[in-house]
Design a protein around this motif. Structure first.
Motif: not given
Lengths: 93, 382, 437
Positions: B137-143, B179-184, B195-200, B287-293
């Motif tokens: 639950a942190g920030v990982t690398n920016i693609i 609170p959860a992982q944050l993908r930038v 593609a960045v259209h489903c990123s936090d 506000g995007g995400k790719v997980s189905n969680r």
């Protein structure tokens, strides 16, 4: 795979290669006054063939040096080598 | 320099040509502990930020140390990675889909020396070469995409804003407090070759000026029908222009109000450049995400219409992102992704909590789906 | 250094690895050339790259031009042409083409192999790479036109390595780490990715599609390679039977002996683990409950969102009746807006030789798209234009309520003549026998 697999495909193909080649080159030259790069579908239309059949001819014409690719990075086009303005604009002439 | 031939004969390109062999096979490169336990993993745990253990049915364990990688990477750096992998990991290493580097060892006592080694390596000017983190639950690398290092249509740089943003989010790369992982993610123009259209949080380069027209050269450099066909909104038409020598020049006209600033015309026609220092900048999406969680995958939404490019450190972009991350960290529930949080509290509250202005640019007006984003209930928050 | 870089230099401080520092160390290495490499492109290529990048930082504008002609003979993809628009000022990067090198599945490497690639790229290119590009390839960043064939020849002859895709072809397929190191992978993502990459080499290298086409393989619904958002065909691992449970481990989570979510929330005190709040009440289908101290799951109602499994990986495990869910048509926003993948196959086995997936899904879809797709139309856009029904017809799939979020809310059904009793041909005179004009 050895590149000659392309030729073995050609042997089995429904279109006659020589006939198709002439048809395609003539078709492209006819349109070359306005543009010299074409999408694959344009080639299939000139060949009056289904895309998969057209592809066999086109693949071989590339190997034989009668056609060349042009890529925008996201899309690909085809043209007759040396024709058009791209080569000069890209300093690859 | 003397030309060194590989053996290729330009006069006979088909001679001895090898094609269509594809990539190297994945299992050539598996470390033994992976090869031995593939498909038989029981569970995993993150021991501390950046350090994972995976436990197999056999009882075997693989310890993974993840560290930040920079997508633009030199052979010097890769060779240093090789040195580390040979010293600690029997010569195996892998990369993640988000440009991180993973070093794997097969026993716990090898972890600390590896971590110490990685954290001790710094570039001459002081930045870490291999910061350990990027898990949980942190920030990982920016693609990201290429930007000014390589691309012909970017509206911003990529490596620069990424470095500046990661510096600001560095503590969260090395921590699990969110609170959860944050993908930038960053894409340097709207074509999104990454593609960045489903990123936090998505950082998107955006042009705002239609292409310029280099009339004197346009017909010499470009095939006009191709430039016209390249336009996704059919904004380009052929025209004739009075030339400097009094003659007529074949050229094109652009219906500026239809231009979506994609640069596709420039790709086909170098006489239609659109880059502009003042016009170009950054859009922020969130506000995007790719997980189905828990909830379905979501698209990111535009939350800031435009921020000017501010090289070399992009302070406004970075500060705005930081503000969003802090508001999210403070307010969201455990396990809640940024977009899930925004939907729960309502986007009107999101703008308030993140202290972002809501401007007319943020209301969708692009084609049919726009209508479905307008509020169609009397339920909203004051 | 050849050029002053005051703006870029500001990106050398701060903790995150500095690409500027890395570029500088590369520039120095080439300048010193302790190994005595006979560089095949300008020795100062990296210094000129720093110079042109500094200029972009100053101008706020790029200095690159696109080139579409360059490539390796017979391939339509794998090379992107780039030229600097200030070649006199920065001759080292006058030509600066990219090559896409098809990466190995899972992005695992031996250092032996990486060293071979570095040696090749130091000799014949800038020595700069992307590890990795967005699609997954290793990107070789910056070489000259004459080196392209030489690099390709060495790659194929010495390193058993091929290029990746670009343009209107199959793009380099990519996968998640999968069963190699993940307990949630429902199928072998690397095996299928490799198999399809090999099977469809012609589609990968010789563009004949209307536009790009991407396969991506996610081992489970967590979707670590984002297949559902960005691949024309997205393969997501799933299962049809019950989640496997270890009640003792459930108790260990409740008792706080095992940290929830694999320890991913260790940076903050969220209070003691509360299974109701953190698992049961967050379940999107509300199919879980506690009974006599045991966790119960009504598996029939489970939609496999992975949340409970993510939170309690030692107590809950994926089922054994495994396969893939296939989604079609995802793409980034350009042009008509972003599209998420739409479900076309709820469940299919994903075991070698994958004949069913190839012959019943991929190939019919390609035939349809190649014939009906407009230039630069992604599969998702064709689906939007002609309808999901058309795709189902092309593949011969029966419609299934799992394929929609909800049924249509308009009744404007385009009935086909053969669906309507008696067809559409009618005798107007007979009608008139009963109805006056």
């Amino acid at each position: 795979m050895h590149p000659l697999h392309i030729f073995s495909e050609v042997l089995q193909m429904a279109l006659d290669y020589e006939e198709s080649k002439t048809k395609l080159i003539e078709g492209l030259k006819k349109k070359s006054k306005s543009k010299t790069k074409f999408y694959f579908n344009d080639l299939a239309k000139i060949l009056e063939a289904k895309p998969r059949e057209a592809k066999k001819v086109v693949n071989r014409m590339i190997i034989d040096g009668h056609l060349e690719y042009w890529s925008s990075g996201s899309t690909s086009m085809y043209g007759i080598p040396g024709m058009g303005k791209q080569a000069a604009a890209e300093h690859e002439d | 320099m003397a030309f060194i031939s590989s053996g290729y004969n330009p006069d006979k390109p088909m001679e001895d040509r090898i094609t269509d062999i594809g990539p190297r096979k994945y299992d050539e490169f598996y470390p033994p502990v992976i090869a031995n336990n593939k498909g038989k993993w029981l569970y995993h745990e993150i021991l501390k930020p950046g350090v994972l253990v995976h436990v197999a049915e056999s009882g075997d364990k693989v310890f993974t140390v993840r560290c930040g990688g920079v997508r633009l990477m030199s052979t010097t750096h890769i060779l240093e990675i090789c040195d580390i992998a040979e010293k600690h990991c029997d010569g195996y290493v892998r990369w993640t889909t988000r440009n991180n580097i993973e070093f794997m060892v097969d026993s716990e006592d090898k972890v600390e020396p590896l971590v110490q080694d990685l954290e001790s390596r710094k570039f001459a000017a002081g930045s870490y070469k291999f910061p350990v983190g990027g898990t949980g639950a942190g920030v990982t690398n920016i693609i990201h995409t290429q930007g000014w290092v390589h691309c012909h249509t970017p509206a911003t740089d990529a490596s620069g804003p990424v470095k500046a943003t990661m510096d600001a989010l560095f503590d969260d790369f090395k921590d699990h407090r969110l609170p959860a992982q944050l993908r930038v993610s960053l894409a340097c123009c709207l074509n999104m070759c990454g593609a960045v259209h489903c990123s936090d949080i998505a950082i998107l380069g955006y042009h705002r000026k239609p292409p310029m027209l280099d009339h004197e050269y346009l017909d010499k450099m470009c095939e006009i029908p191709l430039a016209i066909a390249a336009c996704p909104t059919a904004a380009i038409k052929p025209t004739k222009i009075d030339g400097a020598d009094g003659g007529k020049l074949k050229s094109v006209a652009v219906k500026n109000e239809r231009c979506m600033f994609c640069g596709n015309c420039y790709t086909m026609c170098p006489a239609m450049p659109l880059a502009d220092q003042e016009g170009d900048g950054i859009v922020l999406m969130a506000g995007g995400k790719v997980s189905n969680r828990i909830s379905a995958p979501k698209f990111s939404k535009v939350v800031v219409a435009f921020i000017p490019n501010e090289p070399p450190l992009w302070p406004t972009t970075v500060a705005t992102i930081k503000k969003m991350v802090e508001a999210y960290a403070k307010d969201a529930n455990k396990y809640e992704r940024l977009g899930e949080w925004a939907e729960r509290i309502g986007w009107e509250r999101f703008f308030e909590k993140c202290e972002l202005d809501f401007t007319h640019h943020l209301i969708d007006d692009f084609r049919d789906p726009a209508y479905f984003t307008w509020r169609q209930t009397s339920q909203f928050k004051f | 250094m050849k050029h002053e870089t005051p703006l870029l230099d500001q990106l050398e401080s701060g903790p995150w690895p500095s690409f500027v520092s890395d570029l500088k160390q590369q520039a120095e290495k080439r300048a010193k050339n302790e190994e005595g490499i006979d560089f095949q492109i300008p020795q100062d290529v990296v210094e000129d790259l720093l110079g042109v990048l500094e200029l972009s930082f100053k101008d706020g504008e790029t200095h690159w031009k696109h080139g579409g002609i360059v490539g390796v003979f017979g391939y339509g993809g794998g090379v992107i042409g780039r030229y600097c628009d200030q070649p006199e000022q920065f001759p080292g990067v006058a030509h600066f083409h990219t090559m896409r090198v098809n990466h190995p599945g899972g992005k695992f490497y031996t250092t032996k192999y990486l060293r071979e690639l570095c040696e090749l790229w130091d000799l014949r290119g800038s020595g700069l790479t992307n590890m990795h590009g967005s699609t997954g390839d290793i990107i070789f960043l910056g070489t000259t036109t004459p080196q392209l064939e030489e690099i390709f020849y060495e790659m194929t002859h010495k390193h058993n390595q091929d290029l990746g895709g670009s343009g209107s072809n199959l793009r380099t397929p990519s996968d998640c780490i999968g069963q190699a190191r993940c307990e949630w992978a429902c199928y072998d993502t690397q095996a299928i990715c490799y198999d399809f990459t090999q099977e469809y080499q012609d589609e990968l290298h010789r563009p004949a599609f209307p536009y790009k086409f991407k396969f991506k393989f996610d081992g489970c619904p967590n979707c670590c390679v984002a297949s559902i958002a960005r691949s024309d065909l997205s393969f997501i691992g799933t299962w049809r039977d019950d989640i496997k449970m270890d009640q003792e481990a459930v108790q260990a989570y409740i008792g706080g002996e095992i940290p929830p979510n694999g320890g991913s929330h260790s940076g903050r005190d969220w209070g003691p683990f509360d299974i109701n709040k953190e698992v049961i009440n967050l379940c999107p289908t509300q199919c879980m409950w506690m009974e006599d101290g045991k966790l119960m799951i009504d598996n029939k109602e489970c939609t496999r969102c992975m949340h409970c499994i993510n939170v309690m990986p030692r107590a809950l495990r994926i089922g054994d009746d495994r396969g893939v869910t296939i989604m079609a048509g995802a793409k980034a926003p350009i042009l008509d807006g972003a599209q998420m993948g739409s479900l076309i196959v709820p469940f299919m086995r994903a075991e070698p030789p994958y004949t069913e997936i190839k012959e019943k899904v991929i190939e019919p879809i390609w035939d349809w798209w190649m014939e009906e797709g407009k230039n630069r139309e992604r599969l998702g856009e064709l689906m939007k234009r002609q309808g999901l029904q058309r795709l189902l017809e092309v593949c011969g799939f029966d419609p299934d309520p799992r394929m929609v979020q909800e049924p249509r809310s308009n009744p404007y059904i385009f009935w086909k003549e053969d669906e309507v009793e008696g067809g559409w041909e009618r005798d107007v005179d007979k009608f008139r026998e009963k109805h006056q004009r």
